[in-house]
Write a protein that holds these residues in place. Sequence first.
Motif, PDB file in Angstrom:
ATOM      1  N   ALA A  40       0.830  -1.207   0.000  1.00 17.24           N
ATOM      2  CA  ALA A  40       0.000   0.000   0.000  1.00 17.24           C
ATOM      3  C   ALA A  40       0.866   1.258   0.000  1.00 17.24           C
ATOM      4  O   ALA A  40       0.575   2.228  -0.710  1.00 17.24           O
ATOM      5  N   THR A  41       1.949   1.240   0.779  1.00 19.18           N
ATOM      6  CA  THR A  41       2.852   2.387   0.838  1.00 19.18           C
ATOM      7  C   THR A  41       3.565   2.586  -0.493  1.00 19.18           C
ATOM      8  O   THR A  41       3.726   3.711  -0.972  1.00 19.18           O
ATOM      9  N   LEU A  43       2.451   1.735  -3.344  1.00 23.34           N
ATOM     10  CA  LEU A  43       1.460   2.122  -4.352  1.00 23.34           C
ATOM     11  C   LEU A  43       1.047   3.590  -4.229  1.00 23.34           C
ATOM     12  O   LEU A  43       0.939   4.307  -5.227  1.00 23.34           O
ATOM     13  N   LYS A  44       0.854   4.056  -2.970  1.00 21.69           N
ATOM     14  CA  LYS A  44       0.281   5.393  -2.793  1.00 21.69           C
ATOM     15  C   LYS A  44       1.167   6.381  -2.059  1.00 21.69           C
ATOM     16  O   LYS A  44       0.861   7.564  -2.019  1.00 21.69           O
ATOM     17  N   THR A  48      -0.420   9.420   3.225  1.00 23.79           N
ATOM     18  CA  THR A  48      -1.445   9.659   2.211  1.00 23.79           C
ATOM     19  C   THR A  48      -2.725   8.946   2.594  1.00 23.79           C
ATOM     20  O   THR A  48      -2.812   8.276   3.634  1.00 23.79           O
ATOM     21  N   ASP A  49      -3.728   9.078   1.764  1.00 23.63           N
ATOM     22  CA  ASP A  49      -5.020   8.436   1.972  1.00 23.63           C
ATOM     23  C   ASP A  49      -5.008   7.063   1.286  1.00 23.63           C
ATOM     24  O   ASP A  49      -4.736   6.958   0.095  1.00 23.63           O
ATOM     25  N   TYR A  50      -5.304   6.014   2.066  1.00 24.85           N
ATOM     26  CA  TYR A  50      -5.292   4.653   1.521  1.00 24.85           C
ATOM     27  C   TYR A  50      -6.702   4.141   1.220  1.00 24.85           C
ATOM     28  O   TYR A  50      -6.908   2.923   1.141  1.00 24.85           O
ATOM     29  N   LEU A  53      -7.991   0.580  -0.452  1.00 19.78           N
ATOM     30  CA  LEU A  53      -7.053  -0.535  -0.294  1.00 19.78           C
ATOM     31  C   LEU A  53      -7.453  -1.376   0.915  1.00 19.78           C
ATOM     32  O   LEU A  53      -7.810  -0.832   1.966  1.00 19.78           O
ATOM     33  N   CYS A  70      -3.176  -4.416  -2.795  1.00 21.05           N
ATOM     34  CA  CYS A  70      -2.190  -3.351  -2.534  1.00 21.05           C
ATOM     35  C   CYS A  70      -1.050  -3.310  -3.550  1.00 21.05           C
ATOM     36  O   CYS A  70       0.081  -2.945  -3.228  1.00 21.05           O
TER      37      CYS A  70
END
Length: 440
Positions: A40-41, A43-44, A48-50, A53, A70
């Motif tokens: 997830a980190t 990717l975004k 930030t806003d997840y 996910l 993710c």
Amino acid sequence: MDKSIINANPTKNFFISMLVRDIPLVDAIADLVDNSVDGATRLKGKDTDYSGLHIDLRFDKDKFEIIDNCGGFSTEIAAKYAFRFGRPEEAENDFDYSIGRFGVGMKRALFKIGNFFTVSSTCDQSDFKVTVDVNDWKRDKSNDWQFKFSESQETPSSQNFGTSIIITNLHQEVSELFTQADFINVLKKELKASYEKKLERKLTISINGEQLEYTPSVLLISDTIKPAFQEINLENGINAKIYVGISEKGSPKKAGWYVYCNDRLVLEADQTAVTGWGDGLPMSHNRFARFRGYVFINSEDTNLLPWNTTKNGVDQDSLIYRGIRLEMIKMGKSVITFLNDLVKENIEDDDQEELVDVSLTDEINKAEPENVSLITPSELKIGFQAPRLKKVRKPQDNQKIQYSKPATEISKVKEALNVSTLKEVGEKTFEYFYKLECED
């Protein structure tokens, strides 16, 4: 065979046994969640806003699975790094501020949980599947430590980018734990705490269909009560932010220090010498139940972070952590002083000859809980800000009388007066004498 060579290769049975022996099942599962969180980190980004996910864990007595959306990882990462036992020296950071890093966690978790696993992943570059029967792999006499793709292609087969891990043929003790409500509750609690900062940014984590609820870390703030704050930047890129103050009244078990590395909680409500209790700060005590300290240590290079391999504690020998710990102790002392004053204020003693000038309890009641993530550091100082306990003399209309007499005589007087306390003995005997000898 070269007779000068001594075979020092480990056996697979021994290696697996040593790999999984000292890691609790909850921490092994968290290692798998770490890899999804890293996805997830990657990717975004970090802060930030997840939203959108998710990481879903499902298990019962026969099967464990963790599935995320993710971003997945490529066949190249899988072939070179993800399934290696340890991270190769030539491997560069896949991205900054990671927590999993494909070192040992995923493999350790797979072996800890069961004897048959399938790892599938799809990313924007490729997709693959690896299926391993651990017992067959261990029985292989060729000393081949490699795994093989059961499926792979360099063009992704779908747009559902993510990773799926399914483990079956569970170890008996694992199978039993997966059916116990107590274990499931502990897992929920640990994952909820460990990934608080990701949940705060709307990453979804669920266990058997139940989504983990986000509970923020808070400190009390008012015009007169403010937490202490300090930011430390080291030349190697380590950044540490320390907040310490007081919380709403609650369980003493929640008091202490909370330490995060790259937003992953590694110490929760610590009340030991690891964070200075009994070694710079006083020994932990219920009077300090309101004490809360939050330490956020971040680094682009994960190798610099002062955590242990299971991420359930800190490396106490780390020079980085030892330096940060000294500042934690200094900042915590002013909070301890305030809490000691609060106890002194609330001691009920009718014989005190002094009264407090300002009610610390009233000041606390005026303060409001504030999410640590939303506190403005520029409004805080290195020292904890709060009123000090000040006392003023009571009016001299009343004075205290003290004297000592033999216990046997006092017991007889208690019986005669039909009272039970020394205070009552003093008051009644004084009243008796005053009425007889002093009143007109």
